[in-house]
Design a protein around this motif. Structure first.
Motif, PDB file in Angstrom:
ATOM      1  N   PRO A   1       0.829  -1.207   0.000  1.00 55.96           N
ATOM      2  CA  PRO A   1       0.000   0.000   0.000  1.00 55.96           C
ATOM      3  C   PRO A   1       0.863   1.257   0.000  1.00 55.96           C
ATOM      4  CG  PRO A   1       0.122  -0.891   2.207  1.00 55.96           C
ATOM      5  CD  PRO A   1       0.851  -1.863   1.309  1.00 55.96           C
ATOM      6  N   PRO A   2       0.327   2.355  -0.522  1.00 58.30           N
ATOM      7  CA  PRO A   2       1.056   3.616  -0.414  1.00 58.30           C
ATOM      8  C   PRO A   2       1.143   4.037   1.056  1.00 58.30           C
ATOM      9  CG  PRO A   2      -0.706   3.784  -2.041  1.00 58.30           C
ATOM     10  CD  PRO A   2      -0.905   2.499  -1.299  1.00 58.30           C
ATOM     11  N   PRO A   3       2.022   5.002   1.372  1.00 57.35           N
ATOM     12  CA  PRO A   3       2.082   5.513   2.746  1.00 57.35           C
ATOM     13  C   PRO A   3       0.726   6.113   3.164  1.00 57.35           C
ATOM     14  CG  PRO A   3       3.927   6.337   1.456  1.00 57.35           C
ATOM     15  CD  PRO A   3       2.993   5.661   0.505  1.00 57.35           C
ATOM     16  N   ARG A   4       0.548   6.315   4.444  1.00 54.44           N
ATOM     17  CA  ARG A   4      -0.724   6.836   4.968  1.00 54.44           C
ATOM     18  C   ARG A   4      -0.910   8.334   4.741  1.00 54.44           C
ATOM     19  NH1 ARG A   4      -3.479   3.310   8.488  1.00 54.44           N
ATOM     20  NH2 ARG A   4      -2.256   1.465   8.972  1.00 54.44           N
ATOM     21  N   GLU A   5       0.126   9.019   4.305  1.00 52.59           N
ATOM     22  CA  GLU A   5       0.030  10.471   4.092  1.00 52.59           C
ATOM     23  C   GLU A   5       0.566  10.830   2.718  1.00 52.59           C
ATOM     24  OE1 GLU A   5       2.113  12.319   7.291  1.00 52.59           O
ATOM     25  OE2 GLU A   5       0.641  11.698   8.785  1.00 52.59           O
ATOM     26  N   GLY A   6       0.190  12.011   2.256  1.00 53.29           N
ATOM     27  CA  GLY A   6       0.656  12.508   0.968  1.00 53.29           C
ATOM     28  C   GLY A   6      -0.318  12.191  -0.138  1.00 53.29           C
ATOM     29  N   ARG A   7       0.061  12.571  -1.350  1.00 47.14           N
ATOM     30  CA  ARG A   7      -0.805  12.322  -2.516  1.00 47.14           C
ATOM     31  C   ARG A   7      -0.170  11.375  -3.512  1.00 47.14           C
ATOM     32  NH1 ARG A   7      -5.034  16.732  -4.010  1.00 47.14           N
ATOM     33  NH2 ARG A   7      -5.634  17.338  -1.917  1.00 47.14           N
TER      34      ARG A   7
ATOM     35  N   ARG B   1      -6.386   9.124  -3.986  1.00 46.46           N
ATOM     36  CA  ARG B   1      -5.436   9.844  -4.846  1.00 46.46           C
ATOM     37  C   ARG B   1      -4.071   9.156  -4.868  1.00 46.46           C
ATOM     38  NH1 ARG B   1      -7.880  14.087  -1.893  1.00 46.46           N
ATOM     39  NH2 ARG B   1      -9.497  15.062  -3.147  1.00 46.46           N
ATOM     40  N   ARG B   2      -3.650   8.653  -3.708  1.00 44.38           N
ATOM     41  CA  ARG B   2      -2.364   7.945  -3.656  1.00 44.38           C
ATOM     42  C   ARG B   2      -2.413   6.680  -4.513  1.00 44.38           C
ATOM     43  NH1 ARG B   2      -2.691   9.807   1.745  1.00 44.38           N
ATOM     44  NH2 ARG B   2      -3.650   7.869   2.471  1.00 44.38           N
ATOM     45  N   ARG B   3      -3.500   5.952  -4.449  1.00 40.19           N
ATOM     46  CA  ARG B   3      -3.638   4.730  -5.253  1.00 40.19           C
ATOM     47  C   ARG B   3      -3.663   5.057  -6.748  1.00 40.19           C
ATOM     48  NH1 ARG B   3      -2.810  -0.424  -3.164  1.00 40.19           N
ATOM     49  NH2 ARG B   3      -3.528  -0.415  -1.010  1.00 40.19           N
ATOM     50  N   LEU B   4      -4.378   6.104  -7.122  1.00 45.91           N
ATOM     51  CA  LEU B   4      -4.425   6.476  -8.533  1.00 45.91           C
ATOM     52  C   LEU B   4      -3.044   6.945  -9.005  1.00 45.91           C
ATOM     53  CD1 LEU B   4      -6.073   6.724 -11.098  1.00 45.91           C
ATOM     54  CD2 LEU B   4      -6.740   9.029 -10.360  1.00 45.91           C
ATOM     55  N   ALA B   5      -2.331   7.673  -8.156  1.00 45.53           N
ATOM     56  CA  ALA B   5      -0.966   8.096  -8.505  1.00 45.53           C
ATOM     57  C   ALA B   5      -0.076   6.871  -8.732  1.00 45.53           C
ATOM     58  CB  ALA B   5      -0.387   8.989  -7.412  1.00 45.53           C
ATOM     59  N   ALA B   6      -0.216   5.851  -7.878  1.00 46.60           N
ATOM     60  CA  ALA B   6       0.572   4.629  -8.040  1.00 46.60           C
ATOM     61  C   ALA B   6       0.198   3.920  -9.343  1.00 46.60           C
ATOM     62  CB  ALA B   6       0.355   3.704  -6.849  1.00 46.60           C
ATOM     63  N   GLU B   7      -1.095   3.846  -9.639  1.00 47.23           N
ATOM     64  CA  GLU B   7      -1.537   3.247 -10.901  1.00 47.23           C
ATOM     65  C   GLU B   7      -0.888   3.967 -12.080  1.00 47.23           C
ATOM     66  OE1 GLU B   7      -5.729   3.057 -11.617  1.00 47.23           O
ATOM     67  OE2 GLU B   7      -6.168   2.079  -9.696  1.00 47.23           O
ATOM     68  N   ASN B   8      -0.933   5.287 -12.055  1.00 49.86           N
ATOM     69  CA  ASN B   8      -0.385   6.074 -13.167  1.00 49.86           C
ATOM     70  C   ASN B   8       1.121   5.901 -13.304  1.00 49.86           C
ATOM     71  OD1 ASN B   8      -2.918   6.993 -13.911  1.00 49.86           O
ATOM     72  ND2 ASN B   8      -2.771   8.821 -12.626  1.00 49.86           N
TER      73      ASN B   8
ATOM     74  N   ASP C   1       2.919   8.031  -4.238  1.00 52.17           N
ATOM     75  CA  ASP C   1       3.359   6.751  -3.683  1.00 52.17           C
ATOM     76  C   ASP C   1       4.848   6.559  -3.938  1.00 52.17           C
ATOM     77  OD1 ASP C   1       3.839   4.203  -2.809  1.00 52.17           O
ATOM     78  OD2 ASP C   1       2.280   3.254  -4.006  1.00 52.17           O
ATOM     79  N   PRO C   2       5.690   7.049  -3.014  1.00 50.95           N
ATOM     80  CA  PRO C   2       7.130   6.876  -3.204  1.00 50.95           C
ATOM     81  C   PRO C   2       7.568   5.418  -3.131  1.00 50.95           C
ATOM     82  CG  PRO C   2       6.670   7.818  -1.042  1.00 50.95           C
ATOM     83  CD  PRO C   2       5.384   7.800  -1.790  1.00 50.95           C
ATOM     84  N   ARG C   3       6.774   4.564  -2.499  1.00 51.54           N
ATOM     85  CA  ARG C   3       7.159   3.161  -2.392  1.00 51.54           C
ATOM     86  C   ARG C   3       7.224   2.496  -3.762  1.00 51.54           C
ATOM     87  NH1 ARG C   3       3.255   1.952   2.807  1.00 51.54           N
ATOM     88  NH2 ARG C   3       4.624   2.942   4.345  1.00 51.54           N
ATOM     89  N   ILE C   4       6.228   2.736  -4.586  1.00 49.65           N
ATOM     90  CA  ILE C   4       6.248   2.103  -5.914  1.00 49.65           C
ATOM     91  C   ILE C   4       7.370   2.702  -6.762  1.00 49.65           C
ATOM     92  CG2 ILE C   4       4.600   3.540  -7.206  1.00 49.65           C
ATOM     93  CD1 ILE C   4       3.411   0.694  -8.059  1.00 49.65           C
ATOM     94  N   SER C   5       7.649   3.979  -6.549  1.00 48.60           N
ATOM     95  CA  SER C   5       8.765   4.608  -7.272  1.00 48.60           C
ATOM     96  C   SER C   5      10.094   3.989  -6.859  1.00 48.60           C
ATOM     97  CB  SER C   5       8.772   6.117  -7.022  1.00 48.60           C
ATOM     98  OG  SER C   5       7.597   6.694  -7.542  1.00 48.60           O
ATOM     99  N   HIS C   6      10.275   3.735  -5.559  1.00 54.06           N
ATOM    100  CA  HIS C   6      11.516   3.091  -5.085  1.00 54.06           C
ATOM    101  C   HIS C   6      11.652   1.693  -5.681  1.00 54.06           C
ATOM    102  CE1 HIS C   6      11.536   5.860  -1.323  1.00 54.06           C
ATOM    103  NE2 HIS C   6      12.129   6.436  -2.351  1.00 54.06           N
ATOM    104  N   PHE C   7      10.545   0.960  -5.722  1.00 52.08           N
ATOM    105  CA  PHE C   7      10.579  -0.382  -6.291  1.00 52.08           C
ATOM    106  C   PHE C   7      10.973  -0.338  -7.771  1.00 52.08           C
ATOM    107  CE2 PHE C   7       8.143  -3.650  -8.671  1.00 52.08           C
ATOM    108  CZ  PHE C   7       8.929  -4.738  -8.318  1.00 52.08           C
TER     109      PHE C   7
END
Length: 194
Positions: free
Chosen positions: A73-79, A131-138, A81-87
């Motif tokens: 999952p993305p972090p609990r804050e922000g808009r 918004r975080r989930r959609l950002a990760a999708e994109n 998803d740095p986790r998917i970017s790191h991956f």
């Protein structure tokens, strides 16, 4: 496919990993915590313990010709998803996976006021979580298109099953929604999702 990598191998991920293991596919579960790593090891799943809140060393993951299930999952804050970017930044472009399956949420559609919706409805998240989930999708969609990797995005509704029902809340007599105020919703059992 040569192997399966389950990123975020929690409840659903472990169910997925077990199904591949039963089919004699090499599978590795990726978790952040030592407790998660121990749980996977006890289940006979190969483990990789990584914290995606920080950049990840290149070649940490064996991804060449692999099937990747991404459940982190993305972090609990922000808009974003740095986790998917790191991956994604850790992946070697010469060792690309064959396919990525991303576990998103139906929350990317926002409040639909009880309307029936399907996958053709444009996303319109109205919460930061959506918004975080959609950002990760994109982010993942752009990466997959750039690298020619097949991508499946599952927009999952509410998951139910053992350990996922609000039994404790009901026993404490916490208020529940009156049936007359309930809207239509989708649910999926954890086993069916896996």
């Amino acid at each position: 496919m040569s192997s399966v990598l389950v990123m975020g191998c929690g409840d659903i991920g472990l169910r997925v990993a077990r199904s591949y293991r039963q089919a004699n596919m090499p599978v590795t579960g990726v978790v952040r915590s030592a407790a998660g790593a121990q749980r996977l090891a006890q289940a006979g799943i190969d483990v990789c313990q990584v914290d995606l809140d920080r950049p990840v060393a290149p070649d940490t993951f064996a991804t060449g010709d692999a099937l990747i299930h991404y459940h982190v999952p993305p972090p609990r804050e922000g808009r974003g998803d740095p986790r998917i970017s790191h991956f994604l930044a850790s992946l070697d472009s010469s060792q690309l996976p064959r396919r990525v399956v991303y576990l998103s949420t139906s929350g990317v559609y926002g409040n639909c006021d009880g309307e029936w919706i399907d996958e053709t409805r444009p996303p319109a998240p109205d919460t930061d979580r959506g918004r975080r989930r959609l950002a990760a999708e994109n982010t993942l969609r752009e990466w997959a298109e750039t690298h020619g990797v097949a991508l499946v995005i599952l927009r999952v509704p509410g998951i139910y099953g053992p350990g996922r029902l609000p039994v404790k809340r009901l026993r404490s007599r916490a208020p529940v929604v009156d049936e007359r105020e309930c809207s239509w919703t989708n649910r999926i059992h954890a086993d069916d999702l896996a």
